[in-house]
Design a protein around this motif. Structure first.
Motif, PDB file in Angstrom:
ATOM      1  N   LYS A  54       0.840  -1.206   0.000  1.00 41.83           N
ATOM      2  CA  LYS A  54       0.000   0.000   0.000  1.00 41.83           C
ATOM      3  C   LYS A  54       0.874   1.255   0.000  1.00 41.83           C
ATOM      4  O   LYS A  54       0.604   2.201  -0.737  1.00 41.83           O
ATOM      5  CB  LYS A  54      -0.944   0.014   1.200  1.00 41.83           C
ATOM      6  CG  LYS A  54      -1.789   1.284   1.235  1.00 41.83           C
ATOM      7  CD  LYS A  54      -3.088   1.103   1.893  1.00 41.83           C
ATOM      8  CE  LYS A  54      -3.972   2.326   1.904  1.00 41.83           C
ATOM      9  NZ  LYS A  54      -3.609   3.467   1.102  1.00 41.83           N
ATOM     10  N   TRP A  57       2.340   1.563  -3.439  1.00 46.29           N
ATOM     11  CA  TRP A  57       1.312   2.008  -4.381  1.00 46.29           C
ATOM     12  C   TRP A  57       1.050   3.504  -4.224  1.00 46.29           C
ATOM     13  O   TRP A  57       0.979   4.238  -5.207  1.00 46.29           O
ATOM     14  CB  TRP A  57       0.028   1.204  -4.191  1.00 46.29           C
ATOM     15  CG  TRP A  57      -1.140   1.811  -4.891  1.00 46.29           C
ATOM     16  CD1 TRP A  57      -2.214   2.431  -4.323  1.00 46.29           C
ATOM     17  CD2 TRP A  57      -1.368   1.882  -6.309  1.00 46.29           C
ATOM     18  NE1 TRP A  57      -3.081   2.884  -5.286  1.00 46.29           N
ATOM     19  CE2 TRP A  57      -2.581   2.557  -6.515  1.00 46.29           C
ATOM     20  CE3 TRP A  57      -0.643   1.448  -7.417  1.00 46.29           C
ATOM     21  CZ2 TRP A  57      -3.101   2.798  -7.786  1.00 46.29           C
ATOM     22  CZ3 TRP A  57      -1.161   1.692  -8.690  1.00 46.29           C
ATOM     23  CH2 TRP A  57      -2.371   2.356  -8.850  1.00 46.29           C
ATOM     24  N   ASP A  58       0.889   3.955  -2.965  1.00 45.41           N
ATOM     25  CA  ASP A  58       0.619   5.375  -2.724  1.00 45.41           C
ATOM     26  C   ASP A  58       1.749   6.250  -3.267  1.00 45.41           C
ATOM     27  O   ASP A  58       1.500   7.336  -3.793  1.00 45.41           O
ATOM     28  CB  ASP A  58       0.421   5.635  -1.225  1.00 45.41           C
ATOM     29  CG  ASP A  58      -0.888   5.042  -0.699  1.00 45.41           C
ATOM     30  OD1 ASP A  58      -1.781   4.726  -1.521  1.00 45.41           O
ATOM     31  OD2 ASP A  58      -1.004   4.885   0.529  1.00 45.41           O
ATOM     32  N   ARG A  61       1.498   6.013  -7.251  1.00 48.07           N
ATOM     33  CA  ARG A  61       0.214   6.426  -7.842  1.00 48.07           C
ATOM     34  C   ARG A  61       0.296   7.729  -8.643  1.00 48.07           C
ATOM     35  O   ARG A  61      -0.237   7.799  -9.759  1.00 48.07           O
ATOM     36  CB  ARG A  61      -0.849   6.532  -6.744  1.00 48.07           C
ATOM     37  CG  ARG A  61      -2.272   6.595  -7.278  1.00 48.07           C
ATOM     38  CD  ARG A  61      -3.242   6.738  -6.102  1.00 48.07           C
ATOM     39  NE  ARG A  61      -4.605   6.435  -6.463  1.00 48.07           N
ATOM     40  CZ  ARG A  61      -5.427   7.267  -7.079  1.00 48.07           C
ATOM     41  NH1 ARG A  61      -4.991   8.454  -7.446  1.00 48.07           N
ATOM     42  NH2 ARG A  61      -6.663   6.912  -7.357  1.00 48.07           N
ATOM     43  N   ASP A  77      -6.850   1.170  -5.288  1.00 54.93           N
ATOM     44  CA  ASP A  77      -6.974   1.806  -3.965  1.00 54.93           C
ATOM     45  C   ASP A  77      -7.900   0.982  -3.066  1.00 54.93           C
ATOM     46  O   ASP A  77      -7.560   0.658  -1.925  1.00 54.93           O
ATOM     47  CB  ASP A  77      -7.566   3.223  -4.090  1.00 54.93           C
ATOM     48  CG  ASP A  77      -6.601   4.230  -4.696  1.00 54.93           C
ATOM     49  OD1 ASP A  77      -5.374   3.988  -4.671  1.00 54.93           O
ATOM     50  OD2 ASP A  77      -7.093   5.266  -5.200  1.00 54.93           O
ATOM     51  N   LYS A  81      -7.019  -1.434   0.285  1.00 53.93           N
ATOM     52  CA  LYS A  81      -7.660  -1.124   1.569  1.00 53.93           C
ATOM     53  C   LYS A  81      -8.385  -2.361   2.096  1.00 53.93           C
ATOM     54  O   LYS A  81      -8.255  -2.708   3.278  1.00 53.93           O
ATOM     55  CB  LYS A  81      -8.635   0.039   1.396  1.00 53.93           C
ATOM     56  CG  LYS A  81      -9.272   0.479   2.686  1.00 53.93           C
ATOM     57  CD  LYS A  81     -10.182   1.666   2.501  1.00 53.93           C
ATOM     58  CE  LYS A  81     -10.796   2.043   3.849  1.00 53.93           C
ATOM     59  NZ  LYS A  81     -11.751   3.135   3.728  1.00 53.93           N
TER      60      LYS A  81
END
Length: 197
Positions: A54, A57-58, A61, A77, A81
């Motif tokens: 995560k 990815w953030d 992004r 996203d 989550k």
């Protein structure tokens, strides 16, 4: 500039900014680590791997937003989550789904063929683990491009793949989970061998 406007989509993927390609590869690596942990008997590590994915990815992004449409970004996203509260097998399948989505924005290449074989094998392992014998991906079809393209570079790996695919098929027909999982783990090892020059 005119050449870029008339280039086919596959070529466009190849001329993406290096930063975009690097971001896609980094996120792919993070996603691949999640099912690998399950298959290697380390489900306790998966929650941390999901959290790491995560974060990765953030970070990626903003760069990937230049290439990927908003619905795919939102899907990833939400999937990441949701994966934070899933059971290990569900986390593995979720990561494979994200990997598949990311692959649509990477150009056709041997690396993508290797990744597709890896994904099909890991997804099959998760299916066998869940006892879903009728819904397994076609693993042999995923390996066909790799075998066809090898041209004698990795004869031991290709022979091993063919033998492991036969064992997997027999185990699948007999619903023998232990044999199927062993054959699938062996196939993942052969993919690693094919990645070497």
């Amino acid at each position: 500039m005119l050449l870029l406007l008339i280039a086919p989509p596959a070529l466009m993927a190849q001329v993406q900014a290096p930063a975009t390609l690097q971001a896609l590869e980094q996120v792919q690596d993070l996603m691949e680590a999640i099912p690998e942990a399950l298959i290697n008997g380390k489900p306790g590590a998966m929650r941390g791997l999901v959290a790491k994915a995560k974060v990765g990815w953030d970070k990626a992004r903003p760069e990937l937003r230049k290439t990927m449409p908003e619905p795919e970004l939102i899907f990833i996203d939400r999937q990441l989550k949701a994966m934070q509260t899933m059971k290990p097998r569900e986390q593995a399948v979720g990561a494979l789904g994200i990997s598949s989505t990311l692959s649509r924005f990477q150009g056709k290449s041997r690396q993508q063929d290797l990744l597709a074989a890896d994904r099909a094998t890991m997804l099959a392992w998760c299916g066998v683990d869940a006892g879903q014998w009728n819904q397994l991906p076609r693993v042999a079809e995923a390996f066909k491009p790799l075998i066809d393209q090898d041209k004698g570079q990795h004869p031991l790996a290709v022979a091993g793949i063919q033998e492991a695919l036969k064992r997997f098929q027999v185990s699948q027909q007999k619903h023998q989970a232990a044999g199927a999982k062993k054959a699938l783990r062996d196939l993942l090892g052969f993919v690693d061998m094919l990645e070497k020059p």
